[in-house]
Enzyme design. Structure first.
Site, PDB file in Angstrom:
ATOM      1  N   LYS A 260     -12.100  11.241 -72.496  1.00 46.38           N
ATOM      2  CA  LYS A 260     -12.744  11.685 -71.257  1.00 46.38           C
ATOM      3  C   LYS A 260     -13.288  10.460 -70.510  1.00 46.38           C
ATOM      4  O   LYS A 260     -13.592   9.438 -71.137  1.00 46.38           O
ATOM      5  CB  LYS A 260     -13.925  12.612 -71.584  1.00 46.38           C
ATOM      6  CG  LYS A 260     -13.530  14.000 -72.062  1.00 46.38           C
ATOM      7  CD  LYS A 260     -14.763  14.853 -72.313  1.00 46.38           C
ATOM      8  CE  LYS A 260     -14.390  16.234 -72.824  1.00 46.38           C
ATOM      9  NZ  LYS A 260     -13.688  17.074 -71.848  1.00 46.38           N
ATOM     10  N   ASP A 271     -21.249  20.548 -76.593  1.00 44.91           N
ATOM     11  CA  ASP A 271     -19.994  21.265 -76.861  1.00 44.91           C
ATOM     12  C   ASP A 271     -20.075  22.134 -78.124  1.00 44.91           C
ATOM     13  O   ASP A 271     -19.087  22.728 -78.536  1.00 44.91           O
ATOM     14  CB  ASP A 271     -18.829  20.266 -76.939  1.00 44.91           C
ATOM     15  CG  ASP A 271     -17.506  20.854 -76.460  1.00 44.91           C
ATOM     16  OD1 ASP A 271     -17.531  21.874 -75.753  1.00 44.91           O
ATOM     17  OD2 ASP A 271     -16.457  20.288 -76.813  1.00 44.91           O
ATOM     18  N   ARG A 334      -9.786  25.167 -78.757  1.00 46.89           N
ATOM     19  CA  ARG A 334      -8.890  26.268 -79.127  1.00 46.89           C
ATOM     20  C   ARG A 334      -8.271  26.055 -80.501  1.00 46.89           C
ATOM     21  O   ARG A 334      -7.965  27.026 -81.199  1.00 46.89           O
ATOM     22  CB  ARG A 334      -7.838  26.465 -78.025  1.00 46.89           C
ATOM     23  CG  ARG A 334      -6.969  25.266 -77.776  1.00 46.89           C
ATOM     24  CD  ARG A 334      -6.255  25.317 -76.422  1.00 46.89           C
ATOM     25  NE  ARG A 334      -7.150  25.011 -75.306  1.00 46.89           N
ATOM     26  CZ  ARG A 334      -6.786  25.029 -74.023  1.00 46.89           C
ATOM     27  NH1 ARG A 334      -5.540  25.333 -73.686  1.00 46.89           N
ATOM     28  NH2 ARG A 334      -7.655  24.735 -73.073  1.00 46.89           N
TER      29      ARG A 334
HETATM   30  N1  BES Z   1     -15.448  20.915 -74.034  1.00 44.60           N
HETATM   31  C1  BES Z   1     -14.469  20.865 -73.040  1.00 44.60           C
HETATM   32  C2  BES Z   1     -14.706  21.864 -71.912  1.00 44.60           C
HETATM   33  C3  BES Z   1     -15.829  21.555 -70.974  1.00 44.60           C
HETATM   34  C4  BES Z   1     -15.610  20.799 -69.843  1.00 44.60           C
HETATM   35  C5  BES Z   1     -17.081  22.065 -71.191  1.00 44.60           C
HETATM   36  C6  BES Z   1     -16.647  20.542 -68.966  1.00 44.60           C
HETATM   37  C7  BES Z   1     -18.114  21.818 -70.300  1.00 44.60           C
HETATM   38  C8  BES Z   1     -17.898  21.053 -69.193  1.00 44.60           C
HETATM   39  C9  BES Z   1     -13.099  21.197 -73.626  1.00 44.60           C
HETATM   40  O1  BES Z   1     -12.890  20.776 -74.930  1.00 44.60           O
HETATM   41  C10 BES Z   1     -12.086  20.508 -72.785  1.00 44.60           C
HETATM   42  O2  BES Z   1     -12.070  19.303 -72.780  1.00 44.60           O
HETATM   43  N2  BES Z   1     -11.259  21.284 -72.083  1.00 44.60           N
HETATM   44  C11 BES Z   1     -10.258  20.766 -71.234  1.00 44.60           C
HETATM   45  C12 BES Z   1      -8.982  21.520 -71.490  1.00 44.60           C
HETATM   46  C13 BES Z   1      -7.786  20.929 -70.810  1.00 44.60           C
HETATM   47  C14 BES Z   1      -7.446  19.599 -71.442  1.00 44.60           C
HETATM   48  C15 BES Z   1      -6.633  21.895 -70.944  1.00 44.60           C
HETATM   49  C16 BES Z   1     -10.709  20.934 -69.784  1.00 44.60           C
HETATM   50  O3  BES Z   1     -11.290  21.987 -69.460  1.00 44.60           O
HETATM   51  O4  BES Z   1     -10.510  20.021 -69.002  1.00 44.60           O
HETATM   52 ZN    ZN Z   2     -14.593  20.617 -76.095  1.00 47.94          ZN
HETATM   53 MN    MN Z   3     -12.233  18.765 -75.051  1.00 43.98          MN
END
Ligand code: BES
Ligand code: ZN
Ligand code: MN
Length: 480
Positions: A260, A271, A334
């Site tokens: 990220k 998280d 997931r």
């Molecule tokens: N933990 C994150 C989701 C998240 C993002 C929570 C922002 C709170 C604020 C999750 O693990 C994630 O990174 N999801 C990705 C999925 C994508 C790669 C398909 C996302 O939402 O960008």
């Molecule tokens: Zn996550």
């Molecule tokens: Mn993630």
């Protein structure tokens, strides 16, 4: 916080601060109507007026808006505004005159909830440095609701679930170097130790790998911190089917090899908000002795990049035998939930709810006002919506459809953890999870928008504890 209900007059309230709600066009009780400032008190929602009737107590009048529009959410907000005033005045005791509202038990619960949530602070890492102006403030220690004593049960129920929500906020706020998978496991052990009706079972990394929980194993392999699979079972009895709770426990999400961006990454300590919610909801349900059998499963791990981390394109085998291409290491939630859902059902859960900070997309869709619910069962979705309306922890249903499911097919494996398109990201993530619940009634709640920085007066910035009160209310409604 100490909470009680007593039938006393305002003058005998015996608290450092006494709060009175005032609706638009309403009038103050005769005994304070003559106090200096009383004629200036306003009933418009959220307006605060301080009165000094001349005793040791201070009186605070809170505008509640139009009488016919008064609801539990407005009372929670009003109570939080009063709690903030109590903080400023360093009042350690508060009394609340029960406002005129058709459902007195609901009003009592709302006042207790708004007060307890509204006076929450996370100060574990503050203040021991000896700064003069950082002197710890007197906290609010007790709340008396001035009303009929048969409301004591409602007040006590609200105290239990609101303090559980605040404990979930502690877990959320605790930084990832202090809230590791083993720390979540320790909290689960404490919950089990508090009552005979709850038992705990914890799998470490070796046991997770030996059981073939390939998703949890894969996400954890990038870092040195050992994962945990936490199981709490509550035997409350009752007639209904065994309920299952599953909560995402990623104690820190760097994204893994698909790292990220640095800006804002510190928020990824949150998280594990789904895990915090299901653990503390389980604790509250047990403390309230609600008549239900419950199995709570939390997969807990960090998601780290390294030479041993999972890579884009790697194929893993989940607990139920499904193979998955990991096309994005940041779609880790997931993978761990898939194992946990299959495991919860194998352990005997007959209706399952998972809660997870799963997608940034849900923030785009619903902001911080509603969490998304995606369900294969209309009744469960309806029950969650109803519990959301009662608690203010709102959920809005998004659909499932075979076209979304098709977007999660793998190229060389059964499934991909990354949809073929970015659109409908919250639903495609849920469609992936659906592959692991077979025909079991299931609802997924994406709390990435509601878990922190919600901005309501009773949750403010930081962890919101979202989900604890929702799940407790659902179980109360099921048991009623
Ligand atoms: N933990 C994150 C989701 C998240 C993002 C929570 C922002 C709170 C604020 C999750 O693990 C994630 O990174 N999801 C990705 C999925 C994508 C790669 C398909 C996302 O939402 O960008
Ligand atoms: Zn996550
Ligand atoms: Mn993630």
């Amino acid at each position: 916080m100490q909470v009680d209900v007593r039938q006393t007059s305002l003058g005998e309230a015996d608290a450092a601060l006494v709060a009175i709600g005032l609706c638009e066009g309403g009038s103050l009780p005769a005994e304070i109507a003559g106090a200096p400032g009383a004629p200036d008190a306003k009933g418009s929602f959220k307006t605060l007026t301080r009165l000094y009737p001349g005793g040791p107590e201070r009186l605070l009048v809170v505008g509640l808006g139009a009488q016919e529009e008064l609801d539990a959410e407005k009372l929670r907000i009003a109570a939080a505004l009063v709690a903030a005033e109590a903080g400023k005045l360093e009042a350690s005791s508060l009394a609340w005159a029960l406002p005129d509202f058709e459902d007195e038990a609901a009003a009592t619960e709302a006042l207790v909830t708004g007060t307890i949530l509204g006076s929450y602070r996370f100060d574990r890492f503050k203040g021991s440095g000896g700064e003069e102006d950082e002197e710890p403030k007197t906290p609010l220690e007790s709340l008396s609701v001035l009303g009929p004593e048969e409301l004591a049960g409602a007040a006590e129920t609200a105290r239990v679930y609101s303090e559980a929500a605040n404990r979930a906020r502690d877990l959320q706020e605790t930084p990832a170097n202090f809230a590791r998978p083993e720390d979540l496991a320790r909290r689960a052990e404490e919950i089990a130790a508090a009552t005979d009706a709850v038992t705990v079972e914890i799998l470490d990394g070796d046991a997770i790998r030996a059981k073939g929980m390939g998703g949890l194993a894969a996400v954890s392999q990038g870092g040195p911190v050992d994962p945990r699979l936490i199981v709490l079972r509550y035997a409350g009895g009752g007639e209904g089917p065994t309920l299952g709770f599953v909560g995402k426990g990623v104690t820190f999400d760097t994204g893994g090899i698909v790292l990220k961006p640095g800006a804002g990454m510190q928020e990824m300590k949150f998280d594990m908000s789904g895990a915090a919610a299901v653990l503390e909801a389980t604790a509250a349900i047990a403390e309230l002795g609600l008549p239900i059998d419950l199995i709570t499963v939390v997969p807990a791990t960090e998601n780290m990049p390294s030479g041993t981390a999972i890579k884009p394109g790697d194929v893993i085998t989940q607990y139920n035998g499904t193979t998955v291409e990991v096309n994005n290491t940041d779609a880790e939630g997931r993978l761990i939930l898939a194992d946990a859902l299959a495991y919860a059902i194998e352990l005997g859960a007959e209706r399952v709810i998972d809660m997870a900070t799963l997608t940034g997309a849900v923030l785009i869709a619903l902001g911080s006002t509603y969490a998304a619910v995606v369900a294969n069962d209309d009744e469960l979705a309806r029950e969650l919506s109803a519990a959301g309306e009662e608690t203010g922890e709102l959920v809005w249903r998004l659909p499932l459809h075979p076209e979304y499911k098709a977007m999660m097919k793998g190229t060389v494996a059964d499934l991909s953890n990354l949809a073929k398109k970015r659109e409908a990201g919250t639903i495609t993530a849920a469609s992936f999870l659906e592959e692991f619940v077979d025909d079991t009634p299931w609802a997924h709640i994406d709390i990435a928008g509601t878990a922190w920085d919600v901005g309501r007066p009773y949750t403010g910035k930081g962890g919101s504890g979202y989900g604890v009160r929702l799940l407790v209310q659902l179980v109360r409604d099921l048991a009623a």
